[in-house]
Motif scaffolding. Structure first.
Motif, short mmCIF file in Angstrom:
data_model
loop_
_atom_site.label_atom_id
_atom_site.label_comp_id
_atom_site.label_asym_id
_atom_site.label_seq_id
_atom_site.Cartn_x
_atom_site.Cartn_y
_atom_site.Cartn_z
N LYS A 86 77.42 1.97 82.25
CA LYS A 86 78.74 2.08 83.35
C LYS A 86 78.25 2.33 84.66
CE LYS A 86 83.09 4.70 83.84
NZ LYS A 86 83.87 5.84 83.17
N THR A 87 78.87 2.09 85.87
CA THR A 87 78.58 2.21 87.03
C THR A 87 79.76 2.75 87.73
OG1 THR A 87 76.66 0.65 87.02
CG2 THR A 87 77.53 1.71 89.38
N GLN A 88 79.82 4.04 88.35
CA GLN A 88 81.01 4.40 89.21
C GLN A 88 80.53 4.86 90.39
OE1 GLN A 88 83.08 7.90 87.84
NE2 GLN A 88 84.19 8.08 89.59
N LYS A 89 80.58 3.82 91.37
CA LYS A 89 80.06 3.71 92.78
C LYS A 89 78.77 4.07 92.83
CE LYS A 89 84.63 4.91 95.05
NZ LYS A 89 85.29 5.97 95.98
N TRP A 90 78.46 5.09 93.41
CA TRP A 90 76.68 5.54 93.52
C TRP A 90 76.12 6.26 92.10
CZ3 TRP A 90 77.08 10.65 93.28
CH2 TRP A 90 77.79 11.53 93.68
N VAL A 91 76.95 6.37 91.05
CA VAL A 91 76.40 6.92 89.93
C VAL A 91 76.25 5.98 88.74
CG1 VAL A 91 77.12 8.76 88.06
CG2 VAL A 91 77.53 9.20 90.50
N LYS A 92 75.05 6.06 88.07
CA LYS A 92 74.96 5.06 87.11
C LYS A 92 74.72 5.95 85.91
CE LYS A 92 71.87 1.93 89.55
NZ LYS A 92 70.50 1.30 89.74
N LYS A 113 70.92 15.33 91.17
CA LYS A 113 70.95 13.91 91.06
C LYS A 113 70.94 13.29 89.66
CE LYS A 113 69.11 12.82 95.77
NZ LYS A 113 68.07 12.17 96.52
N THR A 114 70.41 14.30 88.80
CA THR A 114 70.11 13.50 87.51
C THR A 114 70.90 14.80 86.54
OG1 THR A 114 68.10 12.44 87.77
CG2 THR A 114 68.65 12.94 85.64
N VAL A 115 71.60 14.30 85.77
CA VAL A 115 72.62 15.12 84.81
C VAL A 115 72.32 14.80 83.24
CG1 VAL A 115 74.94 15.93 83.97
CG2 VAL A 115 74.21 15.76 86.45
N GLU A 116 72.11 15.41 82.59
CA GLU A 116 71.93 15.51 81.06
C GLU A 116 72.92 15.89 80.37
OE1 GLU A 116 67.30 15.14 79.59
OE2 GLU A 116 67.83 17.02 80.58
N LEU A 117 73.60 15.22 79.34
CA LEU A 117 74.78 15.88 78.65
C LEU A 117 74.37 15.84 77.37
CD1 LEU A 117 77.75 14.36 80.52
CD2 LEU A 117 76.90 16.55 80.88
N ASN A 118 74.40 16.90 76.38
CA ASN A 118 74.11 16.67 74.99
C ASN A 118 75.03 17.29 74.18
OD1 ASN A 118 71.47 15.78 75.86
ND2 ASN A 118 70.78 17.94 76.04
N ALA A 119 75.47 16.46 72.99
CA ALA A 119 76.23 17.03 72.04
C ALA A 119 75.45 18.12 71.28
CB ALA A 119 76.86 15.83 70.93
N LYS A 170 72.56 9.87 88.34
CA LYS A 170 72.20 9.42 87.07
C LYS A 170 72.77 10.37 85.88
CE LYS A 170 68.08 6.68 88.45
NZ LYS A 170 66.53 6.66 88.09
N ILE A 171 73.55 9.93 85.06
CA ILE A 171 73.81 10.53 83.93
C ILE A 171 73.19 10.19 82.28
CG2 ILE A 171 75.79 11.68 82.56
CD1 ILE A 171 77.55 11.17 85.18
N PHE A 172 72.69 10.90 81.98
CA PHE A 172 72.02 10.46 80.60
C PHE A 172 72.70 11.25 79.30
CE2 PHE A 172 68.69 9.70 83.86
CZ PHE A 172 68.27 8.37 83.30
N ASP A 188 86.72 20.37 97.90
CA ASP A 188 85.58 20.66 98.97
C ASP A 188 84.51 19.54 99.30
OD1 ASP A 188 84.19 20.42 96.57
OD2 ASP A 188 83.72 22.75 96.63
N GLY A 189 85.19 18.42 98.88
CA GLY A 189 84.38 17.33 99.25
C GLY A 189 83.06 16.87 98.04
N HIS A 190 82.84 17.85 97.17
CA HIS A 190 81.70 17.70 96.11
C HIS A 190 82.28 17.04 95.09
CE1 HIS A 190 80.06 21.16 98.29
NE2 HIS A 190 78.86 20.50 98.39
N CYS A 191 81.11 16.49 94.17
CA CYS A 191 81.55 15.54 93.06
C CYS A 191 81.28 16.14 91.84
CB CYS A 191 80.60 14.10 93.01
SG CYS A 191 81.45 13.09 94.65
N GLN A 192 82.30 16.16 90.83
CA GLN A 192 82.25 16.82 89.74
C GLN A 192 81.99 15.98 88.46
OE1 GLN A 192 85.12 20.00 89.35
NE2 GLN A 192 84.50 20.61 87.45
N VAL A 193 81.22 16.32 87.64
CA VAL A 193 81.16 15.44 86.31
C VAL A 193 82.42 15.47 85.67
CG1 VAL A 193 79.83 14.84 84.38
CG2 VAL A 193 78.57 15.39 86.28
N THR A 194 82.92 14.51 84.89
CA THR A 194 84.08 14.49 84.02
C THR A 194 83.48 13.76 82.49
OG1 THR A 194 84.68 12.22 84.81
CG2 THR A 194 85.78 14.24 86.06
N ILE A 195 84.25 14.39 81.54
CA ILE A 195 84.19 13.65 80.40
C ILE A 195 85.67 13.18 79.81
CG2 ILE A 195 83.73 14.10 77.85
CD1 ILE A 195 81.60 16.11 78.81
N ASN A 196 85.72 12.04 79.65
CA ASN A 196 87.11 11.48 79.49
C ASN A 196 88.26 11.91 80.50
OD1 ASN A 196 88.95 9.95 78.05
ND2 ASN A 196 89.55 11.42 76.43
#
Length: 239
Positions: A86-92, A113-119, A170-172, A188-196
């Motif tokens: 999935k791509t959302q603008k500048w985030v893959k 710039k790189t985020v890991e999300l682990n169950a 990038k989100i892995f 504040d203009g920053h971008c925050q990661v979302t889940i659903n």
């Protein structure tokens, strides 16, 4: 008279014959002669060789039963490279964890710039989501996911720092559907990661990987599940 004269002549002839038989070159007249047949046989018989001690060759016992299988070292299985789901603008957003090691930022307020999300499993609250360093991520009931909106700002964000992603991002994920991941722009203009659609946060009082000290705070903060929902409340103290 005739017998007397013949005797010396006979003796002389016999001696001459004897000398002719024993005086061959290289012979010793004083050495008893060997009969001719025996001499030929002796000359044809080689002298015995000196005995040489040869060590016996090692005896290799034949294998019994089936031959042992030869172990061949297995080549390491290469980790497949994840692909962009999935791509959302500048985030893959990729369909699995990174094949290369990712170093999470030390600070929970700096973003990356790189985020890991682990169950991650927990016996008390069930499966929740942590970042690549094992730090628990939370959702806030006062936010919304349709549309995604973050309402924790100012002093609230000091206690509950948002998980920020920088461009190009990038989100892995591991154990999370990449299709439900994304980001929302904050006030504040920053971008925050979302889940659903739900913005996710850290809790400043969590100091070790696996800490869930923010679980159930004010009955509005909960560790986020891999589907973006709330995880179970902690059991009562003493149970």
């Amino acid at each position: 008279m005739k017998r007397t004269a013949i005797a010396p002549v006979a003796l002389a002839a016999a001696g001459l014959f004897s000398l002719a038989a024993c005086a061959a070159p290289g012979t010793n007249p004083s050495t008893p002669l060997v009969p001719a047949a025996q001499a030929v046989a002796a000359s044809e018989t080689p002298a015995p060789l000196a005995s040489i001690d040869v060590p016996p060759a090692p005896v290799t016992e034949p294998p019994t039963g089936e031959l042992a299988a030869v172990e061949t070292p297995e080549a390491p299985t290469p980790v497949p490279e994840p692909t962009v789901a999935k791509t959302q603008k500048w985030v893959k957003i990729y369909n699995g964890p990174s094949a290369k090691e990712v170093t999470p930022p030390k600070s929970i307020t700096s973003g990356s710039k790189t985020v890991e999300l682990n169950a991650t499993e927990n016996d008390d609250i069930g499966t929740y989501v942590a970042d690549g360093a094992g730090r628990t991520l939370y959702r806030f009931d006062n936010d919304s996911n349709k549309p995604p909106k973050a309402t924790c700002n100012g002093d609230c964000a000091k206690t509950w720092p948002p998980l920020l992603i920088k461009s190009p991002g990038k989100i892995f994920p591991k154990g999370i559907d990449p299709k439900i991941l994304g980001y929302v722009e904050r006030a504040d203009g920053h971008c925050q990661v979302t889940i659903n659609g739900w913005p996710v946060y850290y809790f400043s009082k969590d100091t070790e990987p696996g800490d869930i000290k923010g679980q159930g705070v004010k009955d509005t903060w909960f560790a986020v599940s891999p589907t973006g929902g709330k995880t179970s409340a902690l059991p009562p103290a003493g149970n």
